[in-house]
Design a protein around this motif. Structure first.
Motif, PDB file in Angstrom:
ATOM      1  N   LEU A  94      -2.640  -5.108  -0.740  1.00  0.00           N
ATOM      2  CA  LEU A  94      -3.947  -5.386  -1.334  1.00  0.00           C
ATOM      3  C   LEU A  94      -3.977  -4.808  -2.746  1.00  0.00           C
ATOM      4  O   LEU A  94      -3.164  -3.959  -3.106  1.00  0.00           O
ATOM      5  N   ASP A  95      -4.947  -5.247  -3.540  1.00  0.00           N
ATOM      6  CA  ASP A  95      -5.185  -4.606  -4.822  1.00  0.00           C
ATOM      7  C   ASP A  95      -5.519  -3.134  -4.583  1.00  0.00           C
ATOM      8  O   ASP A  95      -5.992  -2.762  -3.496  1.00  0.00           O
ATOM      9  N   PRO A  96      -5.308  -2.261  -5.566  1.00  0.00           N
ATOM     10  CA  PRO A  96      -5.543  -0.836  -5.351  1.00  0.00           C
ATOM     11  C   PRO A  96      -6.958  -0.526  -4.842  1.00  0.00           C
ATOM     12  O   PRO A  96      -7.953  -0.936  -5.430  1.00  0.00           O
ATOM     13  N   ILE A  97      -7.004   0.186  -3.723  1.00  0.00           N
ATOM     14  CA  ILE A  97      -8.272   0.603  -3.115  1.00  0.00           C
ATOM     15  C   ILE A  97      -8.459   2.106  -3.272  1.00  0.00           C
ATOM     16  O   ILE A  97      -9.530   2.583  -3.622  1.00  0.00           O
ATOM     17  N   PHE A  98      -7.419   2.870  -2.972  1.00  0.00           N
ATOM     18  CA  PHE A  98      -7.471   4.328  -3.143  1.00  0.00           C
ATOM     19  C   PHE A  98      -6.071   4.822  -3.473  1.00  0.00           C
ATOM     20  O   PHE A  98      -5.070   4.217  -3.076  1.00  0.00           O
ATOM     21  N   MET A 103      -3.983   8.014   6.163  1.00  0.00           N
ATOM     22  CA  MET A 103      -3.544   6.765   5.536  1.00  0.00           C
ATOM     23  C   MET A 103      -3.171   7.011   4.081  1.00  0.00           C
ATOM     24  O   MET A 103      -3.635   7.952   3.441  1.00  0.00           O
ATOM     25  N   GLN A 104      -2.320   6.134   3.574  1.00  0.00           N
ATOM     26  CA  GLN A 104      -2.033   6.081   2.151  1.00  0.00           C
ATOM     27  C   GLN A 104      -1.859   4.626   1.772  1.00  0.00           C
ATOM     28  O   GLN A 104      -1.518   3.786   2.603  1.00  0.00           O
ATOM     29  N   GLN A 105      -2.140   4.316   0.485  1.00  0.00           N
ATOM     30  CA  GLN A 105      -1.815   3.001  -0.059  1.00  0.00           C
ATOM     31  C   GLN A 105      -0.602   3.175  -0.951  1.00  0.00           C
ATOM     32  O   GLN A 105      -0.619   3.951  -1.911  1.00  0.00           O
ATOM     33  N   SER A 152       3.207  -0.388  -3.754  1.00  0.00           N
ATOM     34  CA  SER A 152       3.291  -1.844  -3.580  1.00  0.00           C
ATOM     35  C   SER A 152       2.006  -2.444  -3.035  1.00  0.00           C
ATOM     36  O   SER A 152       1.885  -3.664  -2.930  1.00  0.00           O
ATOM     37  N   GLY A 153       1.026  -1.609  -2.685  1.00  0.00           N
ATOM     38  CA  GLY A 153      -0.268  -2.092  -2.225  1.00  0.00           C
ATOM     39  C   GLY A 153      -0.466  -2.082  -0.728  1.00  0.00           C
ATOM     40  O   GLY A 153      -1.594  -2.293  -0.252  1.00  0.00           O
ATOM     41  N   ASN A 154       0.568  -1.825   0.050  1.00  0.00           N
ATOM     42  CA  ASN A 154       0.419  -1.764   1.507  1.00  0.00           C
ATOM     43  C   ASN A 154      -0.346  -0.511   1.908  1.00  0.00           C
ATOM     44  O   ASN A 154      -0.078   0.574   1.383  1.00  0.00           O
TER      45      ASN A 154
END
Length: 408
Positions: free
Chosen positions: A263-267, A281-283, A286-288
């Motif tokens: 996804l586009d950057p969320i956090f 969790m981590q983003q 690569s956006g996953n």
């Protein structure tokens, strides 16, 4: 629902094959190709010691390659909880060692040019209730009183850090600056590659038995025997397979995770929330979004499980976390991978480093209770010193087997 045995970290790492032509002797043999084994091998090689690393399957195949990729300095659980479990002196020792580890990690990643996506965006724990808010505020006050950086953020401050609408129940959160995230499997591969450059050797071999051989130790393996002056056992949950007297001390617990489509950057920070047993969790760059937890949903909370296979009830529970805290994300979320890993856990949630009860030339390390990444480089450095000197450094005294908080 497709349930896999390979993690996101393992799937996105380059292939790293190990030879099987085991040498007959070594100064120090390290059993286990996870973070602790790789770090210990690295520091020994840098000191000019003939170190041989033995891994049963593949590098980072165990808990290290199946975790959340957090390198959060501090204790497992909150700092006040750690003080209650372990005492003020030991809890402080954990804080100090994990902060020392962060300095070493920065140094080694830079010096050895390890491409593991290491960054320090901080760690945010969300508060869903007034009780959680109060607990987090108390922890922040305690950490700051002892000289550590910590902040309590209100809801508006948290919302400013996250690029999607927060659920109404989120009241704020505890933020720890400069906490780290990385690609855990690539870190291990990078450490082993660096160790090889410094003269170490690494092989694929399963160790079946440890035996005394005069003043040395003989390892019976799937690829023949190896005799070493000293041995480091760094296989965490599997410690009791070689040191059966520790069967009740370090026990296996199944932990599960999943990865969402990019996804586009969320956090950007390491994110956690306590809905069940604690979800994290981590983003990735690569956006996953990678997320794990919900272990309390499993029978007996996953205790005593030896297979790294995800289960449907826990996976379904994990799927409910992101839509609950970030409701607008729900239509965009698509799970692309599910996996599980075996943690080595102790009764007091505190790792163990000590001399093996039956082999004076053998040291062992394990029982990180899902919190091993913050110790890896520093523990590896201290274990390398122990292997060279023949006794544990004083910095490892709070982690020994005979501590009062560990009921054996």
């Amino acid at each position: 629902m497709v349930l896999e045995s390979v993690s996101y970290w393992q799937r996105t790492s380059p292939r790293f094959s190990l030879p099987t032509d085991l040498p007959p002797v070594a100064d120090v043999a390290i059993i286990g190709g996870g973070l602790l084994g790789a770090a210990t091998c690295y520091w020994l090689a840098r000191a000019g010691v003939h170190a041989v690393l033995l891994e049963r399957t593949a590098l980072a195949d165990g808990a290290t390659g199946r975790n959340g990729g957090f390198v959060r300095a501090g204790t497992a659980g909150s700092y006040p909880e750690a003080i209650a479990r372990l005492g003020q002196q030991t809890a402080r020792a954990v804080m100090d060692i994990t902060y020392e580890n962060r300095v070493l990690l920065r140094q080694v990643v830079q010096e050895e040019e390890i491409a593991c996506d290491y960054r320090e965006p901080g760690a945010l724990q969300l508060a869903l209730t007034e009780a959680q808010s109060e607990e987090q505020r108390q922890e922040v006050d305690l950490l700051r009183a002892e000289g550590f950086s910590a902040e309590w953020l209100g809801r508006a401050q948290v919302q400013a850090m996250i690029n999607t609408l927060l659920a109404p129940e989120i009241l704020g959160g505890r933020f720890l600056p400069e906490q780290g995230l990385l690609h855990s499997a690539r870190l291990v591969q990078g450490l082993v590659q660096a160790a090889l450059r410094h003269g170490a050797q690494a092989y694929q071999a399963e160790v079946h038995k440890i035996e005394q051989d005069g003043a040395h130790v003989r390892l019976r393996t799937s690829q023949g025997s190896l005799v070493a002056q000293r041995v480091i056992v760094a296989i965490n949950a599997w410690t009791s397979t070689l040191l059966p007297e520790l069967t009740k001390v370090i026990v296996p617990v199944l932990e599960q995770m999943q990865a969402y489509e990019a996804l586009d950057p969320i956090f950007s920070m390491a994110l956690s929330v306590h809905m069940n047993t604690g979800e994290y969790m981590q983003q990735t760059p690569s956006g996953n979004i990678l997320i794990g937890g919900c272990g309390s949903v499993a029978p007996n909370a996953g205790v005593g499980v030896w297979e790294s296979v995800p289960t449907i009830p826990v996976q379904k529970a994990i799927e409910q976390v992101l839509p609950r805290i970030f409701p607008l994300l729900a239509p965009q979320l698509r799970v692309v991978q599910r996996w599980a890993g075996i943690l080595g856990c102790t009764q007091d949630m505190h790792p163990i480093v000590d001399v093996a009860p039956t082999f004076p030339q053998v040291f062992f390390v394990g029982g990180f209770t899902g919190h091993g990444m913050p110790f890896g480089l520093r523990f590896g450095q201290l274990l390398a010193t122990a292997a060279m000197d023949g006794f544990l450094p004083s910095a490892l005294q709070p982690f020994r087997l005979d501590r009062p908080s560990l009921d054996r």
